[in-house]
Design a protein around this motif. Structure first.
Motif, mmCIF file in Angstrom:
data_model
loop_
_atom_site.group_PDB
_atom_site.id
_atom_site.type_symbol
_atom_site.label_atom_id
_atom_site.label_comp_id
_atom_site.label_asym_id
_atom_site.label_seq_id
_atom_site.Cartn_x
_atom_site.Cartn_y
_atom_site.Cartn_z
ATOM 1 N N SER A 1 -16.694 4.009 -33.335
ATOM 2 C CA SER A 1 -17.598 2.935 -32.924
ATOM 3 C C SER A 1 -16.903 1.687 -32.414
ATOM 4 C CB SER A 1 -18.489 2.542 -34.106
ATOM 5 O OG SER A 1 -17.728 1.882 -35.118
ATOM 6 N N GLY A 2 -15.630 1.490 -32.796
ATOM 7 C CA GLY A 2 -15.016 0.196 -32.562
ATOM 8 C C GLY A 2 -15.517 -0.809 -33.593
ATOM 9 N N MET A 3 -14.849 -1.945 -33.663
ATOM 10 C CA MET A 3 -15.194 -2.949 -34.667
ATOM 11 C C MET A 3 -16.493 -3.673 -34.333
ATOM 12 S SD MET A 3 -11.491 -4.705 -35.548
ATOM 13 C CE MET A 3 -11.037 -4.974 -33.826
ATOM 14 N N GLY A 4 -17.296 -3.945 -35.366
ATOM 15 C CA GLY A 4 -18.449 -4.808 -35.201
ATOM 16 C C GLY A 4 -19.794 -4.121 -35.266
ATOM 17 N N ASN A 5 -20.829 -4.953 -35.392
ATOM 18 C CA ASN A 5 -22.195 -4.477 -35.564
ATOM 19 C C ASN A 5 -22.716 -3.679 -34.377
ATOM 20 O OD1 ASN A 5 -22.072 -5.941 -37.924
ATOM 21 N ND2 ASN A 5 -23.501 -7.519 -37.291
ATOM 22 N N GLU A 6 -22.458 -4.196 -33.180
ATOM 23 C CA GLU A 6 -23.011 -3.567 -31.978
ATOM 24 C C GLU A 6 -22.502 -2.137 -31.818
ATOM 25 O OE1 GLU A 6 -23.177 -4.338 -27.130
ATOM 26 O OE2 GLU A 6 -22.612 -5.967 -28.498
ATOM 27 N N ALA B 1 -21.248 -0.207 -34.182
ATOM 28 C CA ALA B 1 -21.720 0.626 -35.285
ATOM 29 C C ALA B 1 -23.134 1.127 -35.025
ATOM 30 C CB ALA B 1 -21.668 -0.157 -36.593
ATOM 31 N N LEU B 2 -23.978 0.270 -34.480
ATOM 32 C CA LEU B 2 -25.348 0.666 -34.163
ATOM 33 C C LEU B 2 -25.364 1.710 -33.056
ATOM 34 C CD1 LEU B 2 -28.385 0.412 -34.452
ATOM 35 C CD2 LEU B 2 -28.310 -1.573 -32.912
ATOM 36 N N LYS B 3 -24.561 1.485 -32.023
ATOM 37 C CA LYS B 3 -24.533 2.430 -30.902
ATOM 38 C C LYS B 3 -24.050 3.799 -31.362
ATOM 39 C CE LYS B 3 -22.730 3.040 -26.215
ATOM 40 N NZ LYS B 3 -21.959 2.424 -25.106
ATOM 41 N N ALA B 4 -22.998 3.819 -32.191
ATOM 42 C CA ALA B 4 -22.489 5.097 -32.699
ATOM 43 C C ALA B 4 -23.538 5.805 -33.552
ATOM 44 C CB ALA B 4 -21.212 4.864 -33.498
ATOM 45 N N SER B 5 -24.263 5.050 -34.374
ATOM 46 C CA SER B 5 -25.315 5.637 -35.203
ATOM 47 C C SER B 5 -26.412 6.238 -34.337
ATOM 48 C CB SER B 5 -25.910 4.571 -36.132
ATOM 49 O OG SER B 5 -24.930 4.031 -36.985
ATOM 50 N N GLU B 6 -26.780 5.541 -33.280
ATOM 51 C CA GLU B 6 -27.821 6.034 -32.372
ATOM 52 C C GLU B 6 -27.380 7.315 -31.668
ATOM 53 O OE1 GLU B 6 -29.896 1.747 -31.185
ATOM 54 O OE2 GLU B 6 -28.283 2.575 -29.953
ATOM 55 N N MET C 1 -17.502 -4.705 -41.393
ATOM 56 C CA MET C 1 -18.397 -5.128 -40.324
ATOM 57 C C MET C 1 -19.307 -4.018 -39.798
ATOM 58 S SD MET C 1 -16.138 -7.755 -38.016
ATOM 59 C CE MET C 1 -14.891 -6.561 -37.529
ATOM 60 N N GLU C 2 -19.173 -2.794 -40.315
ATOM 61 C CA GLU C 2 -19.942 -1.694 -39.750
ATOM 62 C C GLU C 2 -20.908 -1.020 -40.721
ATOM 63 O OE1 GLU C 2 -16.476 -2.783 -37.818
ATOM 64 O OE2 GLU C 2 -16.349 -1.520 -39.607
ATOM 65 N N THR C 3 -20.512 -0.894 -41.979
ATOM 66 C CA THR C 3 -21.271 -0.074 -42.922
ATOM 67 C C THR C 3 -22.736 -0.481 -43.044
ATOM 68 O OG1 THR C 3 -19.323 0.484 -44.229
ATOM 69 C CG2 THR C 3 -21.444 0.641 -45.334
ATOM 70 N N ALA C 4 -23.002 -1.771 -43.169
ATOM 71 C CA ALA C 4 -24.381 -2.219 -43.380
ATOM 72 C C ALA C 4 -25.277 -1.860 -42.201
ATOM 73 C CB ALA C 4 -24.411 -3.727 -43.631
ATOM 74 N N ILE C 5 -24.725 -1.899 -40.997
ATOM 75 C CA ILE C 5 -25.511 -1.546 -39.817
ATOM 76 C C ILE C 5 -25.852 -0.060 -39.825
ATOM 77 C CG2 ILE C 5 -25.522 -1.492 -37.296
ATOM 78 C CD1 ILE C 5 -25.659 -4.305 -38.565
#
Length: 259
Positions: free
Chosen positions: A41-46, A48-53, A146-150
């Motif tokens: 995902s790379g670092m950060g919220n954005e 992490a969300l994209k990888a989850s999607e 920075m990623e887990t919570a997302i």
């Protein structure tokens, strides 16, 4: 009934290398085992969300956040493992799938230091002891990333099982210097050409870089041991969907979810 597929989100190449040796770009799905898929995902919220999607579009049955974390508790040192029961994000407590978590915990070797409790989401890197203490006091968490919570929030939204496995990379008393962020790519790799001047002008002391390297070595050693003992399926084949809900103090929101 077909085997369930677990999707793993890792931010850094150094984290993903504990799962597979081949390198691959951000946001591409790698098949690392018959029932396991990995997305960097790379670092950060954005990211992490994209990888989850992306993993959800691939129809994975469960999500796992796998990588490193910063300690918010002075009892935790590099190499200690955090397998939380709860994830904190913006005032919301999200439980992990406890049955899945317990299956993983039972397989871990006794020589690993394993912490439970709460893992907090941070929107940005934590550059000081003061920032870590503040986040710990606000959330009651023992560690943060920075990623887990997302990923946890996405899993709860989609009603799919979720756990997190995070190894401590930097202790409470030590944090990466802010200047280092300018020479690190999203996947955690470093621009050496831009780093060298920072080393010689003192913005990033050699001693600091050494401590960061040792912390990552300890964290990666722990994550590798987890994979060796638990396996690349992470015991996800027995996971059901009954866990996924979000605990909040907002009774109206809770009522809407049960209607």
């Amino acid at each position: 009934m077909s085997d369930s597929i677990v999707g793993i989100v890792s931010a850094l190449k150094s984290e993903a290398s504990c799962l597979m040796k081949l390198r691959f770009p951000l946001f591409k799905i790698a098949r690392i085992a018959p029932t396991t898929r990995l997305c960097l995902s790379g670092m950060g919220n954005e990211g992490a969300l994209k990888a989850s999607e992306i993993l959800h579009e691939y129809e994975v049955d469960a999500l796992l956040s796998f990588g490193v974390a910063a300690a918010l508790d002075n009892k935790l040192v590099p190499g200690d493992l955090v397998v939380p029961e709860m994830i904190y994000l913006n005032g919301i407590q999200m439980p992990v799938t406890l049955e899945w978590r317990e299956r993983v915990i039972r397989l871990l070797p006794s020589y690993l230091t394993v912490a439970g409790g709460t893992l907090a989401g941070s929107p940005a890197p934590l550059f000081s002891r003061q920032e870590k203490l503040k986040l710990g006091e606000e959330t009651g968490a023992c560690a943060a990333d920075m990623e887990t919570a997302i990923v946890a929030a996405f899993a709860a939204q989609k009603d799919i099982p979720f756990i997190a496995i995070r190894a401590i990379v930097d202790p409470l008393e030590f944090s990466p210097p802010r200047a280092l962020l300018d020479v690190v790519y999203a996947d955690g790799t470093t621009d050496i050409v831009r780093l060298i001047p920072l080393l010689f002008n003192g913005s990033v002391p050699f001693k600091t870089l050494f401590h960061l390297g040792m912390g990552m070595y300890a964290a990666r050693s722990t994550l590798t041991k987890v994979v060796e003992k638990v396996g690349l399926s992470f015991k996800s084949e027995l996971t059901d969907r009954s866990h996924a809900y979000v605990q909040t103090e907002n009774k109206e929101a809770a009522s809407e979810r049960t209607d």
